[in-house]
Design a protein around this motif. Structure first.
Motif, PDB file in Angstrom:
ATOM      1  N   ALA A  78      11.723   6.422   5.476  1.00  0.00           N
ATOM      2  CA  ALA A  78      13.174   6.344   5.328  1.00  0.00           C
ATOM      3  C   ALA A  78      13.687   4.916   5.478  1.00  0.00           C
ATOM      4  N   LEU A  79      12.831   4.003   5.930  1.00  0.00           N
ATOM      5  CA  LEU A  79      13.232   2.606   6.072  1.00  0.00           C
ATOM      6  C   LEU A  79      13.032   1.800   4.788  1.00  0.00           C
ATOM      7  N   ASN A  80      12.433   2.409   3.769  1.00  0.00           N
ATOM      8  CA  ASN A  80      12.253   1.700   2.495  1.00  0.00           C
ATOM      9  C   ASN A  80      12.331   2.652   1.301  1.00  0.00           C
ATOM     10  N   PRO A  81      13.465   3.365   1.143  1.00  0.00           N
ATOM     11  CA  PRO A  81      13.575   4.355   0.067  1.00  0.00           C
ATOM     12  C   PRO A  81      13.411   3.776  -1.335  1.00  0.00           C
ATOM     13  N   ALA A  82      13.938   2.587  -1.589  1.00  0.00           N
ATOM     14  CA  ALA A  82      13.840   2.007  -2.932  1.00  0.00           C
ATOM     15  C   ALA A  82      12.384   1.704  -3.299  1.00  0.00           C
ATOM     16  N   TYR A  83      11.610   1.287  -2.323  1.00  0.00           N
ATOM     17  CA  TYR A  83      10.190   1.024  -2.564  1.00  0.00           C
ATOM     18  C   TYR A  83       9.465   2.331  -2.892  1.00  0.00           C
ATOM     19  N   ASN A  84       9.799   3.384  -2.164  1.00  0.00           N
ATOM     20  CA  ASN A  84       9.152   4.676  -2.392  1.00  0.00           C
ATOM     21  C   ASN A  84       9.434   5.192  -3.797  1.00  0.00           C
ATOM     22  N   THR A  85      10.628   4.935  -4.297  1.00  0.00           N
ATOM     23  CA  THR A  85      11.006   5.381  -5.642  1.00  0.00           C
ATOM     24  C   THR A  85      10.243   4.610  -6.711  1.00  0.00           C
ATOM     25  N   TYR A 137       7.238   2.921  -6.397  1.00  0.00           N
ATOM     26  CA  TYR A 137       5.777   2.939  -6.355  1.00  0.00           C
ATOM     27  C   TYR A 137       5.238   4.298  -5.915  1.00  0.00           C
ATOM     28  N   ASP A 138       4.045   4.612  -6.421  1.00  0.00           N
ATOM     29  CA  ASP A 138       3.395   5.884  -6.067  1.00  0.00           C
ATOM     30  C   ASP A 138       2.791   5.841  -4.671  1.00  0.00           C
ATOM     31  N   HIS A 139       2.377   4.666  -4.239  1.00  0.00           N
ATOM     32  CA  HIS A 139       1.713   4.534  -2.940  1.00  0.00           C
ATOM     33  C   HIS A 139       2.642   3.891  -1.919  1.00  0.00           C
ATOM     34  N   ALA A 140       2.559   4.378  -0.698  1.00  0.00           N
ATOM     35  CA  ALA A 140       3.331   3.780   0.395  1.00  0.00           C
ATOM     36  C   ALA A 140       2.648   2.499   0.854  1.00  0.00           C
ATOM     37  N   PRO A 141       3.385   1.572   1.440  1.00  0.00           N
ATOM     38  CA  PRO A 141       2.730   0.414   2.053  1.00  0.00           C
ATOM     39  C   PRO A 141       1.834   0.864   3.198  1.00  0.00           C
ATOM     40  N   GLU A 142       0.863   0.037   3.540  1.00  0.00           N
ATOM     41  CA  GLU A 142      -0.025   0.361   4.644  1.00  0.00           C
ATOM     42  C   GLU A 142       0.462  -0.336   5.914  1.00  0.00           C
ATOM     43  N   PHE A 143       0.170   0.286   7.058  1.00  0.00           N
ATOM     44  CA  PHE A 143       0.642  -0.256   8.330  1.00  0.00           C
ATOM     45  C   PHE A 143      -0.514  -0.377   9.323  1.00  0.00           C
ATOM     46  N   ALA A 144      -0.477  -1.461  10.067  1.00  0.00           N
ATOM     47  CA  ALA A 144      -1.308  -1.634  11.254  1.00  0.00           C
ATOM     48  C   ALA A 144      -0.332  -1.935  12.386  1.00  0.00           C
ATOM     49  N   PHE A 145      -0.675  -1.548  13.598  1.00  0.00           N
ATOM     50  CA  PHE A 145       0.305  -1.605  14.690  1.00  0.00           C
ATOM     51  C   PHE A 145      -0.151  -2.505  15.837  1.00  0.00           C
ATOM     52  N   PHE A 146       0.842  -3.098  16.500  1.00  0.00           N
ATOM     53  CA  PHE A 146       0.588  -3.866  17.715  1.00  0.00           C
ATOM     54  C   PHE A 146       1.452  -3.317  18.838  1.00  0.00           C
ATOM     55  N   GLY A 147       1.011  -3.552  20.078  1.00  0.00           N
ATOM     56  CA  GLY A 147       1.745  -3.075  21.242  1.00  0.00           C
ATOM     57  C   GLY A 147       2.793  -4.053  21.711  1.00  0.00           C
ATOM     58  N   THR A 199       5.282  -6.972  -2.141  1.00  0.00           N
ATOM     59  CA  THR A 199       5.707  -7.393  -0.808  1.00  0.00           C
ATOM     60  C   THR A 199       7.198  -7.707  -0.793  1.00  0.00           C
ATOM     61  N   TYR A 200       7.678  -8.434  -1.800  1.00  0.00           N
ATOM     62  CA  TYR A 200       9.112  -8.728  -1.866  1.00  0.00           C
ATOM     63  C   TYR A 200       9.927  -7.472  -2.165  1.00  0.00           C
ATOM     64  N   ASP A 201       9.370  -6.566  -2.942  1.00  0.00           N
ATOM     65  CA  ASP A 201      10.063  -5.292  -3.172  1.00  0.00           C
ATOM     66  C   ASP A 201      10.233  -4.524  -1.869  1.00  0.00           C
ATOM     67  N   LEU A 202       9.220  -4.585  -1.010  1.00  0.00           N
ATOM     68  CA  LEU A 202       9.316  -3.903   0.280  1.00  0.00           C
ATOM     69  C   LEU A 202      10.376  -4.567   1.159  1.00  0.00           C
ATOM     70  N   ASN A 246      13.002  -6.200   0.153  1.00  0.00           N
ATOM     71  CA  ASN A 246      14.309  -5.865  -0.405  1.00  0.00           C
ATOM     72  C   ASN A 246      14.709  -4.432  -0.098  1.00  0.00           C
ATOM     73  N   ALA A 247      13.735  -3.532  -0.078  1.00  0.00           N
ATOM     74  CA  ALA A 247      14.032  -2.138   0.249  1.00  0.00           C
ATOM     75  C   ALA A 247      14.472  -1.997   1.700  1.00  0.00           C
ATOM     76  N   ARG A 248      13.825  -2.753   2.596  1.00  0.00           N
ATOM     77  CA  ARG A 248      14.130  -2.627   4.023  1.00  0.00           C
ATOM     78  C   ARG A 248      15.472  -3.257   4.383  1.00  0.00           C
ATOM     79  N   ILE A 249      15.870  -4.305   3.681  1.00  0.00           N
ATOM     80  CA  ILE A 249      17.114  -4.983   4.030  1.00  0.00           C
ATOM     81  C   ILE A 249      18.293  -4.435   3.227  1.00  0.00           C
TER      82      ILE A 249
END
Length: 357
Positions: A42-49, A51-61, A279-282, A284-287
């Motif tokens: 829900a934080l990047n709806p335009a990107y989801n529309t 592209y077929d694949h979601a971005p990948e995530f790795a996490f830090f504490g 990457t720039y599409d992502l 733009n979707a988030r902002i």
């Protein structure tokens, strides 16, 4: 014992992340090195529309962990630090500049956030940081244990009558933001050596009252729910979560010293392995303005896009504490990027304080 467990857990995650080759990912989707929870589509709806694949995530504490992983060679396209750490990451050679002309919401960032020192661009105009989310570190208190009158000053954290009933974050930035406010400072980048000593002494007094140094929202939520603490120096998210559970808590935004505001956002990592257009599409979707309402209503954090914040139902903004954003941002200590030598002093001194020295 808990801290030992966390160190072992982080070490295991660290080893696993570094052992996983970046080339093993599917396609050229961007990899985002982020806080847990920000993978929400829900934080990047335009990107989801698009592209077929979601971005990948790795996490830090925490950001120190993220910094060390990146220095050790972990590769991703974007990372999500907070403003006070961007200069450190840039100076360590971990970042590449952003092309602001490719970010459609670049000129729509809230004016109060744009005004933060050295935030979005360096002195030469080079862009390094795209603000995304912002919120507060402020006094959270049990309203059935303290009255609003008692919670009028952040100096209450050092009041001996609350021994063992206080929690602050295991986070050097939030800790010294609290101490700076207690000294009456609003610009911590100008902290003198004498003020640093005074701030550190205040944190030593607070340490005498600390039941636990929290590291994530689970720690602080449980401490409040289990009646272990009466107050904490914490984030908006905690208040929203605990109120949903029916706990009598509130955030005091009107202490006489003010409150602290942090701004986090995205940076483009050096040698980013993914497709730069995606990457720039992502970004733009988030902002984009359409994300703002979800950010405020679900995370209880502000969104950096001024147009998006202006479109949110005033009742929602009132409930979450963002009814007058300009006034709100004016009464704050921004966690702006710190001079590197001051930040290193804070890190070293905070470790001593937590150890009881």
């Amino acid at each position: 014992m808990q801290s030992d467990f966390r160190r072992l857990a982080f070490a295991a995650v660290f080893a696993a992340v570094l052992s996983a080759p970046v080339a093993a990912r599917a396609g050229d989707d961007p990899i985002v090195f982020d806080w847990s929870g920000y993978e929400d589509p829900a934080l990047n709806p335009a990107y989801n529309t698009k592209y077929d694949h979601a971005p990948e995530f790795a996490f830090f504490g925490d950001e120190d962990e993220a910094f060390e992983k990146l220095r050790a060679g972990f590769k991703a396209d974007l990372a999500h630090p907070c403003a006070q750490n961007v200069v450190k990451w840039r100076d360590a050679g971990l970042l590449q500049p952003l092309d602001a002309s490719r970010i459609t919401g670049w000129n729509d960032i809230l004016p109060g956030i744009k005004a933060m020192k050295d935030l979005m661009t360096a002195a030469d105009g080079t862009a390094w940081f795209l603000p995304f989310d912002w919120g507060n570190t402020a006094l959270i208190y049990r309203t059935d244990k303290l009255t609003p009158e008692e919670a009028q000053s952040v100096r209450i954290f050092a009041d001996p009558k609350f021994q063992g009933r206080v929690s602050i974050g295991d986070n050097v930035d939030d800790a010294y933001a609290l101490a700076a406010l207690a000294l009456g400072l609003r610009d911590w980048t100008q902290m003198t050596d004498e003020q640093f000593k005074e701030a550190s002494e205040f944190l030593r007094q607070v340490h005498k009252n600390v039941r636990l140094y929290w590291t994530d929202s689970t720690d602080i939520n449980q401490a409040f729910s289990n009646d272990e603490i009466d107050m904490a120096w914490g984030w908006n998210e905690t208040v929203a979560s605990l109120k949903k559970e029916g706990l009598a808590v509130d955030m005091m935004r009107d202490t006489k010293e003010g409150l602290s505001t942090w701004v986090c956002g995205y940076v483009l990592l050096k040698d980013a392995p993914g497709n730069i257009d995606k990457t720039y599409d992502l970004l733009n979707a988030r902002i984009s303005p359409e994300v703002a309402e979800f950010m405020v209503s679900e995370f209880s954090y502000g969104h950096a896009n001024a147009k998006g914040m202006a479109e949110i139902d005033p009742a929602v903004l009132e409930e979450k504490g963002y009814a007058d954003v300009d006034k709100f941002l004016d009464k704050t200590l921004f966690q702006s990027p710190l001079p590197n030598d001051l930040k290193l002093k804070m890190i070293a001194e905070f470790e001593k304080i937590k150890a009881g020295y």
